[in-house]
Design an enzyme around this catalytic site. Structure first.
Site, PDB file in Angstrom:
ATOM      1  N   SER A  13       0.907  -1.002  -0.635  1.00  0.00           N
ATOM      2  CA  SER A  13       0.439   0.212   0.004  1.00  0.00           C
ATOM      3  C   SER A  13       1.121   1.258  -0.033  1.00  0.00           C
ATOM      4  O   SER A  13       2.146   1.387  -0.223  1.00  0.00           O
ATOM      5  CB  SER A  13      -0.289  -0.020   1.458  1.00  0.00           C
ATOM      6  OG  SER A  13      -0.275   0.263   3.289  1.00  0.00           O
ATOM      7  N   SER A  14      -0.030   2.040   0.197  1.00  0.00           N
ATOM      8  CA  SER A  14       0.903   3.254  -0.316  1.00  0.00           C
ATOM      9  C   SER A  14       2.385   3.316  -1.135  1.00  0.00           C
ATOM     10  O   SER A  14       3.209   4.249  -1.052  1.00  0.00           O
ATOM     11  CB  SER A  14       1.396   3.738   1.156  1.00  0.00           C
ATOM     12  OG  SER A  14      -0.151   3.821   1.902  1.00  0.00           O
ATOM     13  N   ASP A  71      -6.349  12.048  -1.630  1.00  0.00           N
ATOM     14  CA  ASP A  71      -6.307  12.288  -3.217  1.00  0.00           C
ATOM     15  C   ASP A  71      -6.605  13.205  -4.066  1.00  0.00           C
ATOM     16  O   ASP A  71      -6.190  13.413  -4.539  1.00  0.00           O
ATOM     17  CB  ASP A  71      -6.078  10.679  -3.647  1.00  0.00           C
ATOM     18  CG  ASP A  71      -4.818   9.701  -3.420  1.00  0.00           C
ATOM     19  OD1 ASP A  71      -4.099  10.296  -2.666  1.00  0.00           O
ATOM     20  OD2 ASP A  71      -5.478   8.704  -2.950  1.00  0.00           O
ATOM     21  N   ASP A 148      -6.095  -7.524  -1.524  1.00  0.00           N
ATOM     22  CA  ASP A 148      -6.885  -7.493  -0.759  1.00  0.00           C
ATOM     23  C   ASP A 148      -8.567  -7.654  -0.537  1.00  0.00           C
ATOM     24  O   ASP A 148      -9.478  -8.114  -1.939  1.00  0.00           O
ATOM     25  CB  ASP A 148      -6.902  -5.932  -0.240  1.00  0.00           C
ATOM     26  CG  ASP A 148      -5.949  -4.963  -0.229  1.00  0.00           C
ATOM     27  OD1 ASP A 148      -5.096  -5.805   0.556  1.00  0.00           O
ATOM     28  OD2 ASP A 148      -5.687  -4.370  -0.080  1.00  0.00           O
ATOM     29  N   LYS A 188      14.092  -6.872  -7.193  1.00  0.00           N
ATOM     30  CA  LYS A 188      13.630  -7.849  -7.726  1.00  0.00           C
ATOM     31  C   LYS A 188      12.302  -7.813  -8.639  1.00  0.00           C
ATOM     32  O   LYS A 188      11.597  -6.634  -8.394  1.00  0.00           O
ATOM     33  CB  LYS A 188      13.467  -8.376  -6.494  1.00  0.00           C
ATOM     34  CG  LYS A 188      14.429  -9.289  -5.797  1.00  0.00           C
ATOM     35  CD  LYS A 188      15.385 -10.243  -6.791  1.00  0.00           C
ATOM     36  CE  LYS A 188      16.660 -10.958  -5.827  1.00  0.00           C
ATOM     37  NZ  LYS A 188      16.992 -12.124  -6.401  1.00  0.00           N
ATOM     38  N   LYS A 190       9.696 -10.160  -9.111  1.00  0.00           N
ATOM     39  CA  LYS A 190       9.559 -11.613  -8.558  1.00  0.00           C
ATOM     40  C   LYS A 190       7.904 -11.154  -8.130  1.00  0.00           C
ATOM     41  O   LYS A 190       6.289 -11.648  -8.022  1.00  0.00           O
ATOM     42  CB  LYS A 190       9.411 -12.021  -7.431  1.00  0.00           C
ATOM     43  CG  LYS A 190       8.843 -14.003  -7.011  1.00  0.00           C
ATOM     44  CD  LYS A 190       8.822 -14.686  -9.140  1.00  0.00           C
ATOM     45  CE  LYS A 190      10.237 -15.051  -9.109  1.00  0.00           C
ATOM     46  NZ  LYS A 190      10.537 -16.191 -10.004  1.00  0.00           N
ATOM     47  N   CYS A 381      -9.752  28.206  10.959  1.00  0.00           N
ATOM     48  CA  CYS A 381     -10.380  26.710  11.230  1.00  0.00           C
ATOM     49  C   CYS A 381     -10.641  27.058  13.364  1.00  0.00           C
ATOM     50  O   CYS A 381     -11.367  28.325  13.191  1.00  0.00           O
ATOM     51  CB  CYS A 381     -11.010  25.355  10.726  1.00  0.00           C
ATOM     52  SG  CYS A 381     -12.728  25.004  10.697  1.00  0.00           S
ATOM     53  N   MET A 384      -9.047  29.173  14.375  1.00  0.00           N
ATOM     54  CA  MET A 384      -9.313  31.054  13.948  1.00  0.00           C
ATOM     55  C   MET A 384     -10.285  31.120  15.904  1.00  0.00           C
ATOM     56  O   MET A 384     -10.393  32.037  16.546  1.00  0.00           O
ATOM     57  CB  MET A 384     -10.389  31.325  13.238  1.00  0.00           C
ATOM     58  CG  MET A 384     -10.944  32.659  13.347  1.00  0.00           C
ATOM     59  SD  MET A 384     -12.390  32.815  13.019  1.00  0.00           S
ATOM     60  CE  MET A 384     -13.815  32.497  13.656  1.00  0.00           C
ATOM     61  N   GLN A 385     -10.902  30.187  15.820  1.00  0.00           N
ATOM     62  CA  GLN A 385     -12.070  30.245  17.358  1.00  0.00           C
ATOM     63  C   GLN A 385     -10.712  30.108  18.329  1.00  0.00           C
ATOM     64  O   GLN A 385     -11.218  30.918  19.369  1.00  0.00           O
ATOM     65  CB  GLN A 385     -12.399  28.717  17.128  1.00  0.00           C
ATOM     66  CG  GLN A 385     -13.768  28.358  16.515  1.00  0.00           C
ATOM     67  CD  GLN A 385     -14.138  27.709  15.916  1.00  0.00           C
ATOM     68  OE1 GLN A 385     -13.679  26.737  17.054  1.00  0.00           O
ATOM     69  NE2 GLN A 385     -15.341  26.885  15.206  1.00  0.00           N
ATOM     70  N   HIS A 507     -11.274  27.473   4.998  1.00  0.00           N
ATOM     71  CA  HIS A 507     -10.186  26.399   4.765  1.00  0.00           C
ATOM     72  C   HIS A 507      -9.521  26.467   3.200  1.00  0.00           C
ATOM     73  O   HIS A 507      -9.709  25.551   2.443  1.00  0.00           O
ATOM     74  CB  HIS A 507     -10.366  24.713   4.709  1.00  0.00           C
ATOM     75  CG  HIS A 507     -10.456  23.506   5.889  1.00  0.00           C
ATOM     76  ND1 HIS A 507      -9.371  23.950   7.004  1.00  0.00           N
ATOM     77  CD2 HIS A 507     -11.645  23.857   6.778  1.00  0.00           C
ATOM     78  CE1 HIS A 507     -10.037  22.831   8.044  1.00  0.00           C
ATOM     79  NE2 HIS A 507     -11.873  23.218   8.030  1.00  0.00           N
ATOM     80  N   GLU A 509      -6.401  26.031   2.044  1.00  0.00           N
ATOM     81  CA  GLU A 509      -5.167  25.467   2.108  1.00  0.00           C
ATOM     82  C   GLU A 509      -6.707  24.548   1.053  1.00  0.00           C
ATOM     83  O   GLU A 509      -5.336  24.340  -0.678  1.00  0.00           O
ATOM     84  CB  GLU A 509      -5.087  24.425   3.076  1.00  0.00           C
ATOM     85  CG  GLU A 509      -5.943  23.466   3.760  1.00  0.00           C
ATOM     86  CD  GLU A 509      -6.944  23.895   4.785  1.00  0.00           C
ATOM     87  OE1 GLU A 509      -6.695  23.298   5.826  1.00  0.00           O
ATOM     88  OE2 GLU A 509      -6.417  25.555   4.579  1.00  0.00           O
TER      89      GLU A 509
END
EC number: 6.3.4.2
Length: 543
Positions: A13-14, A71, A148, A188, A190, A381, A384-385, A507, A509
């Site tokens: 994975s990843s 993603d 999986d 490798k 395999k 978010c 700020m609070q 947000h 970003e």
């Protein structure tokens, strides 16, 4: 007719399927093909909105308010194309839809099974993206690893899909690992051979292999993989580790990935224009002025929890010719370890979003330190609070002020639950989510940064500034410089006596791009550079 590229992953994975999918999207877009990218996630959660950041990383929010896999952030940043809730599908959402149809009687009393009902629903979700967005190419990333048990319905669905849509309209791309074994001094093949064998046992023959490796493939490896995996040698594409994910499209272009994809899909070969992307990477690697930014959060043990924040900072650092260095500060340990020790000599401080009381006092302490020491500060978010709570306690004289989220009995709930949230019981998908308009105050720092009076940003929250305290905050020196168009909801606060102190309920970003850094992050790093007596070209980027 729309073409389809399915991206699967093998061995581990990843492995980087999301970056490969996003990079292919960039390469196709550079050839003037329209692209949409879909993520099929095999977990049973309906969406990642209620999942722990430690398990899943950040939740990426789309314009239409979908809580999605991180993603999708890569997809948007690489292709500069907005995604929507149609671009994120989970096993949970598939089963939920099928069960709802069964309850309505849509299946006319038939026995509901994985095949055909679940697989048909998966295929319908893929076709829905093509119908709604009408792109030239839909790229579909299958989450998880071949082998999986959770992924089997998705793999069966895409096997059927190729037969139904037509072989010349569908391409299978398999991302796999070709490890270097130090003790043997060899690469490798395999693991890749076994992964492809597993895929073929399901009925899927990959058309292209993307070979992830920590170094260039040694001579003969491509030919060996071609022979054993029944893939043309020109379709065995090396993908060695890169210093930055933004270099990956250029590496895959050099290896001919887009050319092979267009050949296999019978699409016209067009000349790519990657000049801006090439310039971006050159600026990234050419940056030579170090700037350290502290990110103060409670999920810092997993940096993916703040992935979009880091990328937004990186976009602005590239534009400002800065070498970004992140100092991760655990807000849970900040008070105990000492604020000054943790934050000394940083150029700027960012307090990002989050939920729950854990680590909040550390965030408040970091904000107080930034305010008192004149360190450029950006709150997002929850950030700020926390800035509102800090001001209420230390400047406005409201002892024990807090958010109603953290202390239901606080005498001064300067942050309280949005009225429309009062009767909501379910947690998933019920917050204030998605793109909303925000009106900026004239002559404010926010207006200067954005260069506009009305902006649009993505939200993900239940709690808001309590307007009962609005006048007190204004009287003690805070400025409210961004509100909802009706003026009811406070979205941006500033402290004008500070070199750069701004906090926002949204947000930002999520809307930053490599070639178009977000104004708030750009302004933060420009202010940090100014604080360090460095030159910087202008206050807002010119892209």
């Amino acid at each position: 007719m729309t073409k389809y590229v399915f991206v699967t992953g093998g061995v581990v994975s990843s492995i980087g399927k999301g970056i490969v999918a996003a990079s292919l999207g960039r390469l196709l877009k550079s050839r003037q093909y329209s692209v949409s990218i879909l993520k099929l996630d095999p977990y049973i959660n309906v969406d990642p909105g209620t999942m722990s950041p430690f398990q899943h990383g950040e939740v990426f929010v789309t314009d239409d308010g979908a809580e999605t896999d991180l993603d999708l952030g890569h997809y948007e940043r690489f292709t500069d194309t907005p995604m929507s809730r149609l671009n994120s599908v989970t096993t949970g959402s598939i089963y939920q839809a099928v069960i709802n149809k069964e309850r309505r009687g849509d299946y006319m009393g038939g026995t509901v099974q994985v095949i055909p009902h679940i697989t048909n629903e998966i295929k319908e979700r893929i076709l829905r993206v093509a119908k709604d967005k009408n792109p030239d190419v839909v790229i579909i990333e299958i989450g998880g690893t071949v082998g999986d048990i959770e992924s089997l319905p998705f793999l069966e669905a895409i096997r059927q899909f190729r037969t139904e849509v037509g072989r010349h309209h569908v391409l299978f791309m398999h991302v796999t690992l070709v490890p270097w074994i130090p003790s043997a001094g060899e690469m490798k093949t395999k693991p890749t051979q076994h992964s492809v064998k597993e895929l073929r046992s399901i009925g899927i023959q990959p058309d292209i292999l993307i070979c992830r490796c920590d170094r260039p493939l040694v001579p003969g490896i491509k030919e060996k993989l071609s022979q054993f995996c029944d893939v043309p040698v020109e379709c065995v594409i090396p993908s060695p580790d890169a210093k930055s994910i933004y270099e990956v499209p250029l590496l895959l272009e050099r290896e001919g990935l887009a050319t092979q994809v267009l050949n296999l899909l019978n699409l016209e070969q067009r000349q790519p224009d990657l000049s801006q992307w090439q310039a971006l990477v050159e600026r990234l690697y050419g940056s030579h002025r170090p700037l350290e930014v502290a990110i103060v959060g409670k999920y810092v043990r997993l940096s993916d929890a703040y992935l979009s924040v880091v990328e937004a900072l990186r976009h602005s650092a590239i534009a400002l010719d800065q070498e970004l260095r992140i100092r991760w500060v655990n807000s849970e340990e900040l008070v105990e370890n000492g604020v000054e020790t943790a934050l000394s000599n940083v150029g700027a401080i960012v307090v990002p979003g989050g939920f729950g009381i854990r680590g909040v006092e550390g965030k408040i302490a970091a904000i107080q330190y930034a305010r008192e020491q004149g360190i450029p500060f950006l709150g997002l978010c929850l950030g700020m609070q926390c800035a509102v709570i800090e001001w209420a306690r230390h400047i406005a004289g409201l002892e024990n002020a807090n958010s109603a989220e953290f202390d239901a009995n606080t005498p001064h709930p300067v942050i309280h639950l949005l009225p429309e949230q009062q009767d909501i019981v379910d947690l998933g998908g019920t917050m204030r989510l998605g793109l909303y308009a925000c009106r900026l105050a004239p002559h404010s720092l926010a207006e200067k940064l954005y260069g506009e009076t009305v902006i649009y940003e993505r939200h993900r929250h239940r709690y808001e500034f309590n307007n009962a305290y609005r006048n007190l905050f204004l009287e003690t020196g805070y400025q409210i410089t961004g509100t909802s168009p009706d003026g009811r909801l406070v979205e941006i606060i500033e402290y004008p006596a500070h070199p750069f102190f701004i906090a926002v309920q949204f947000h930002p970003e999520f809307r930053s791009r490599p070639n178009a850094p977000h104004p708030l992050f750009y302004g933060l790093l420009a202010a940090a550079a100014k604080n360090s007596n460095r030159d910087h070209p202008q206050l807002v980027p010119s892209f």
